[in-house]
Design a protein around this motif. Sequence first.
Motif, PDB file in Angstrom:
ATOM      1  N   TYR A 498     -17.027  20.732  -2.088  1.00  0.00           N
ATOM      2  CA  TYR A 498     -17.650  19.428  -1.827  1.00  0.00           C
ATOM      3  C   TYR A 498     -17.072  18.747  -0.592  1.00  0.00           C
ATOM      4  CZ  TYR A 498     -19.112  20.249  -6.637  1.00  0.00           C
ATOM      5  OH  TYR A 498     -19.628  20.807  -7.773  1.00  0.00           O
ATOM      6  N   GLU A 499     -16.015  19.329  -0.023  1.00  0.00           N
ATOM      7  CA  GLU A 499     -15.391  18.780   1.180  1.00  0.00           C
ATOM      8  C   GLU A 499     -15.662  19.711   2.352  1.00  0.00           C
ATOM      9  OE1 GLU A 499     -13.945  15.905   1.310  1.00  0.00           O
ATOM     10  OE2 GLU A 499     -13.923  15.469  -0.851  1.00  0.00           O
ATOM     11  N   THR A 500     -15.943  19.143   3.524  1.00  0.00           N
ATOM     12  CA  THR A 500     -16.266  19.965   4.700  1.00  0.00           C
ATOM     13  C   THR A 500     -15.034  20.402   5.474  1.00  0.00           C
ATOM     14  OG1 THR A 500     -16.571  17.973   6.055  1.00  0.00           O
ATOM     15  CG2 THR A 500     -18.529  18.890   4.967  1.00  0.00           C
ATOM     16  N   SER A 501     -13.881  19.841   5.157  1.00  0.00           N
ATOM     17  CA  SER A 501     -12.662  20.238   5.856  1.00  0.00           C
ATOM     18  C   SER A 501     -11.457  19.874   5.004  1.00  0.00           C
ATOM     19  CB  SER A 501     -12.564  19.539   7.226  1.00  0.00           C
ATOM     20  OG  SER A 501     -12.478  18.139   7.062  1.00  0.00           O
ATOM     21  N   GLY A 502     -10.310  20.416   5.400  1.00  0.00           N
ATOM     22  CA  GLY A 502      -9.058  20.074   4.733  1.00  0.00           C
ATOM     23  C   GLY A 502      -8.798  20.880   3.474  1.00  0.00           C
ATOM     24  N   CYS A 503      -7.548  20.831   3.034  1.00  0.00           N
ATOM     25  CA  CYS A 503      -7.119  21.519   1.821  1.00  0.00           C
ATOM     26  C   CYS A 503      -6.361  20.527   0.948  1.00  0.00           C
ATOM     27  CB  CYS A 503      -6.210  22.707   2.161  1.00  0.00           C
ATOM     28  SG  CYS A 503      -6.975  23.954   3.238  1.00  0.00           S
ATOM     29  N   LYS A 504      -6.643  20.534  -0.334  1.00  0.00           N
ATOM     30  CA  LYS A 504      -5.989  19.611  -1.256  1.00  0.00           C
ATOM     31  C   LYS A 504      -5.703  20.340  -2.555  1.00  0.00           C
ATOM     32  CE  LYS A 504      -6.570  15.114  -3.515  1.00  0.00           C
ATOM     33  NZ  LYS A 504      -7.502  13.975  -3.700  1.00  0.00           N
ATOM     34  N   CYS A 505      -4.437  20.275  -2.992  1.00  0.00           N
ATOM     35  CA  CYS A 505      -4.061  20.950  -4.231  1.00  0.00           C
ATOM     36  C   CYS A 505      -4.872  20.381  -5.395  1.00  0.00           C
ATOM     37  CB  CYS A 505      -2.568  20.779  -4.507  1.00  0.00           C
ATOM     38  SG  CYS A 505      -1.510  21.703  -3.371  1.00  0.00           S
ATOM     39  N   PRO A 506      -5.335  21.240  -6.305  1.00  0.00           N
ATOM     40  CA  PRO A 506      -6.125  20.751  -7.435  1.00  0.00           C
ATOM     41  C   PRO A 506      -5.264  19.964  -8.415  1.00  0.00           C
ATOM     42  CG  PRO A 506      -5.661  23.096  -7.676  1.00  0.00           C
ATOM     43  CD  PRO A 506      -5.173  22.700  -6.315  1.00  0.00           C
ATOM     44  N   VAL A 507      -5.916  19.284  -9.341  1.00  0.00           N
ATOM     45  CA  VAL A 507      -5.211  18.510 -10.365  1.00  0.00           C
ATOM     46  C   VAL A 507      -4.287  19.446 -11.146  1.00  0.00           C
ATOM     47  CG1 VAL A 507      -5.488  17.112 -12.443  1.00  0.00           C
ATOM     48  CG2 VAL A 507      -7.109  16.866 -10.544  1.00  0.00           C
ATOM     49  N   GLY A 508      -3.067  19.005 -11.328  1.00  0.00           N
ATOM     50  CA  GLY A 508      -2.073  19.815 -12.016  1.00  0.00           C
ATOM     51  C   GLY A 508      -1.131  20.534 -11.076  1.00  0.00           C
ATOM     52  N   PHE A 509      -1.358  20.361  -9.718  1.00  0.00           N
ATOM     53  CA  PHE A 509      -0.507  21.005  -8.719  1.00  0.00           C
ATOM     54  C   PHE A 509      -0.133  19.993  -7.650  1.00  0.00           C
ATOM     55  CE2 PHE A 509      -2.919  24.426 -10.607  1.00  0.00           C
ATOM     56  CZ  PHE A 509      -2.014  25.464 -10.719  1.00  0.00           C
ATOM     57  N   LYS A 510       0.910  20.312  -6.896  1.00  0.00           N
ATOM     58  CA  LYS A 510       1.326  19.490  -5.765  1.00  0.00           C
ATOM     59  C   LYS A 510       1.781  20.410  -4.633  1.00  0.00           C
ATOM     60  CE  LYS A 510       6.049  18.925  -7.561  1.00  0.00           C
ATOM     61  NZ  LYS A 510       7.102  17.945  -7.941  1.00  0.00           N
ATOM     62  N   GLY A 511       1.568  19.958  -3.395  1.00  0.00           N
ATOM     63  CA  GLY A 511       1.926  20.745  -2.221  1.00  0.00           C
ATOM     64  C   GLY A 511       1.023  20.410  -1.050  1.00  0.00           C
ATOM     65  N   ASP A 512       1.135  21.184   0.055  1.00  0.00           N
ATOM     66  CA  ASP A 512       0.324  20.880   1.244  1.00  0.00           C
ATOM     67  C   ASP A 512      -1.092  21.438   1.148  1.00  0.00           C
ATOM     68  OD1 ASP A 512       0.633  23.608   1.597  1.00  0.00           O
ATOM     69  OD2 ASP A 512       1.903  23.442   3.384  1.00  0.00           O
ATOM     70  N   GLY A 513      -1.363  22.278   0.169  1.00  0.00           N
ATOM     71  CA  GLY A 513      -2.702  22.807  -0.015  1.00  0.00           C
ATOM     72  C   GLY A 513      -3.024  23.986   0.878  1.00  0.00           C
ATOM     73  N   VAL A 514      -2.218  24.229   1.897  1.00  0.00           N
ATOM     74  CA  VAL A 514      -2.465  25.319   2.819  1.00  0.00           C
ATOM     75  C   VAL A 514      -1.573  26.512   2.506  1.00  0.00           C
ATOM     76  CG1 VAL A 514      -2.474  26.042   5.238  1.00  0.00           C
ATOM     77  CG2 VAL A 514      -3.205  23.728   4.632  1.00  0.00           C
ATOM     78  N   HIS A 515      -0.273  26.254   2.513  1.00  0.00           N
ATOM     79  CA  HIS A 515       0.666  27.345   2.289  1.00  0.00           C
ATOM     80  C   HIS A 515       1.047  27.489   0.810  1.00  0.00           C
ATOM     81  CE1 HIS A 515       1.312  26.062   6.538  1.00  0.00           C
ATOM     82  NE2 HIS A 515       1.239  27.364   6.735  1.00  0.00           N
ATOM     83  N   SER A 516       1.070  26.362   0.086  1.00  0.00           N
ATOM     84  CA  SER A 516       1.500  26.458  -1.312  1.00  0.00           C
ATOM     85  C   SER A 516       1.005  25.264  -2.120  1.00  0.00           C
ATOM     86  CB  SER A 516       3.028  26.519  -1.407  1.00  0.00           C
ATOM     87  OG  SER A 516       3.596  25.294  -0.954  1.00  0.00           O
ATOM     88  N   CYS A 517       0.855  25.510  -3.403  1.00  0.00           N
ATOM     89  CA  CYS A 517       0.607  24.462  -4.397  1.00  0.00           C
ATOM     90  C   CYS A 517       1.476  24.814  -5.612  1.00  0.00           C
ATOM     91  CB  CYS A 517      -0.865  24.409  -4.790  1.00  0.00           C
ATOM     92  SG  CYS A 517      -1.965  23.678  -3.558  1.00  0.00           S
ATOM     93  N   GLU A 518       2.370  23.914  -6.010  1.00  0.00           N
ATOM     94  CA  GLU A 518       3.283  24.173  -7.118  1.00  0.00           C
ATOM     95  C   GLU A 518       2.807  23.444  -8.369  1.00  0.00           C
ATOM     96  OE1 GLU A 518       7.132  22.970  -5.892  1.00  0.00           O
ATOM     97  OE2 GLU A 518       7.298  24.468  -4.277  1.00  0.00           O
ATOM     98  N   ASP A 519       3.033  24.084  -9.498  1.00  0.00           N
ATOM     99  CA  ASP A 519       2.613  23.501 -10.771  1.00  0.00           C
ATOM    100  C   ASP A 519       3.389  22.216 -11.055  1.00  0.00           C
ATOM    101  OD1 ASP A 519       1.394  23.481 -13.438  1.00  0.00           O
ATOM    102  OD2 ASP A 519       3.448  23.922 -14.099  1.00  0.00           O
ATOM    103  N   VAL A 520       2.671  21.213 -11.542  1.00  0.00           N
ATOM    104  CA  VAL A 520       3.283  19.947 -11.935  1.00  0.00           C
ATOM    105  C   VAL A 520       3.624  20.010 -13.428  1.00  0.00           C
ATOM    106  CG1 VAL A 520       2.904  17.463 -12.207  1.00  0.00           C
ATOM    107  CG2 VAL A 520       2.079  18.635 -10.156  1.00  0.00           C
ATOM    108  N   ASP A 521       4.865  19.640 -13.795  1.00  0.00           N
ATOM    109  CA  ASP A 521       5.255  19.596 -15.208  1.00  0.00           C
ATOM    110  C   ASP A 521       4.837  18.238 -15.756  1.00  0.00           C
ATOM    111  OD1 ASP A 521       6.370  19.661 -17.693  1.00  0.00           O
ATOM    112  OD2 ASP A 521       8.324  20.417 -17.053  1.00  0.00           O
ATOM    113  N   GLU A 522       3.625  18.186 -16.327  1.00  0.00           N
ATOM    114  CA  GLU A 522       3.095  16.911 -16.816  1.00  0.00           C
ATOM    115  C   GLU A 522       3.940  16.334 -17.938  1.00  0.00           C
ATOM    116  OE1 GLU A 522      -0.392  19.139 -15.018  1.00  0.00           O
ATOM    117  OE2 GLU A 522       1.326  19.624 -16.338  1.00  0.00           O
ATOM    118  N   CYS A 523       4.628  17.209 -18.673  1.00  0.00           N
ATOM    119  CA  CYS A 523       5.429  16.728 -19.788  1.00  0.00           C
ATOM    120  C   CYS A 523       6.588  15.850 -19.323  1.00  0.00           C
ATOM    121  CB  CYS A 523       5.975  17.912 -20.592  1.00  0.00           C
ATOM    122  SG  CYS A 523       4.664  18.909 -21.348  1.00  0.00           S
TER     123      CYS A 523
END
Length: 630
Positions: A498-523
């Motif tokens: 739905y986006e024409t540019s850029g990278c964004k980590c999905p819900v439940g992850f954090k990071g730059d979206g390009v090189h890495s997305c790390e799992d978020v410990d919601e607990c």
Amino acid sequence: MNNSSRMRGKVSVCMWLLLLFGSCWGRFVVEKNSLKVTFPKVLKGEYECAIGNFGIPQYGGTMVGFVAYPKANRKACKSFDEFDISYKSKPGGFPTFLLVDRGDCYFTTKAWNAQNAGAAAILVADDKDEPLITMDTPEEDSGRGDYLQNISIPSALISRTLGDNFKKAIENGDMINVNLDWRESLPHPDDRVEYELWTNSNDECGPKCDSQIDFIRTFKGAAQILEKKGYTQFTPHYITWYCPEVFLSSKQCKSQCINHGRYCAPDPEQDFSKGYDGKDVVIQNLRQACFFKVANESRKPWLWWDYVTDFSIRCPMKDKKYSKECAEDVINSLGIDLKKINDCMGDSEADEDNLVLKAEQDAQIGKKSRGDVTILPTLVINDRQYRGKLDRSAVLKAICAGFQETTEPVVCLSEDIQTNECLESNGGCWKDKNANVTACKDTFRGRICECPVVNGIKFVGDGYTHCQASGLGRCEINNGGCWKGSQDGKTFSACSTYETSGCKCPVGFKGDGVHSCEDVDECKEKNVCRCRDCKCKNTWGSYECSCRGDLLYIDEHDVCISKKGSTEFSWSFLWVIFFGLAAAGVAGYAIYKYRIRSYMDSEIRAIMAQYMPLDNHGEPPPNHVQLDDI
């Protein structure tokens, strides 16, 4: 023959042409290329040099080498084998550009001797201070005309001053590094090349005629393909001269001109007493020009190449077949309307202008950057005169140099025409190894680093260090350059359709979206599963809430309840609802029946009141008269 005798011969030829045809000298334009000195520092800079009208200039390309100046045979009028000198480059070594002095022999002789000695190019230093001139092939038949067509190295005339500076630097022990550059020698404004060939139907003028016919035969295939696909627009032209009025009644003009001296050509054999006349050549030139005109109007201009080739094979002068009948047989075989061609040619005996040949004479005059056409044959590419021999590969390379970068046809990018710089280290451009997408684009003049368009999806970036897919559908190619991971049977991506540019980590992850997305410990990081009996378990990309003991977790309310109580409560609640609905139904039915009965009673009473007397009649009115009283 020394310089003075050659000059006198040249002047006498031009005086003869001036007397016979009314013109000799035209506005001749010297075509040039660039010579760049990179070392020594004192000579560093860019200089102009004139392209020779022989050999093969590297149109659209460059050559790098070093300058050598011979200690003997400095005018290169003799073979260097006599002096046991060789300029052949060793494997991995720089090519040699041989510097020689002007004078004492033909320019072509110097080039031929330099080429045989192994030089990659020849630089001729002028012997006088003057504007640069074009080194041409000799007019006289030296008996060695065959070698002219075998000269393959490029040649350039440099100024006397630059030549003296080169010699001085070499005497001082300096190595002169030079870059010969022809990339801007021909204009390349757009995606179509327009070119002209000034030619002649005469086939008895010696080596020049032979080379011209050979060129047309060998170049025909490439020319027709380029024309049919719309890459080029070709036009043939024919040079004619006019006879001065004072000589109109002379034998020369009558045998070499048509339309009362307006259009003339030299005698093919230079002998007025035998063979074909110049007027025969003019008429055949006119027929070929009209053939092109009619074929062009029929949207088949490329048939001109077939006609000229077939005519040269079927109707040569040496076999006495250079005639109207033979020409018309060739025309009929190609399916072009002969009547239209004859109408186009007009009457050669009429004392009036021929529109086709008049237009040809007007076109001979140079306009803007192009000089007058005074040499046969002459090739003009994008309104600039080509220099060098008519060779299929050399001319094709020159035509390819006339295309704007990245618009060249595939034939221009073949290995025998140019070098693909993208094959080595990707040309220094960006490349995505995973998707095999590169920003290196091979062109005739070299390579450019430009983010590509792949399957309709455009990449954006500088082309050198990065390119990233942009627009809808970008996630289909290498996931849009974004992070993507899979674990435990689940896949997550930082690229959104739905986006024409850029990278964004999905819900439940954090990071730059390009090189890495790390799992978020919601607990730990979020306020989840916080009820008294709740417990939280982190998962990859999400979390799970549960209850301690025999309890059931209600996600909507973040609460734990007893599984048994919740079951009893549920059934009781359902029975209450059932009986409530039943009671409401009975009450509604009772009210309905009561209202129906009341309505029926009122209707019956109204009907009976009309047909039956009532029990309580009132007293008659005072004026009422009874019958029994009368």
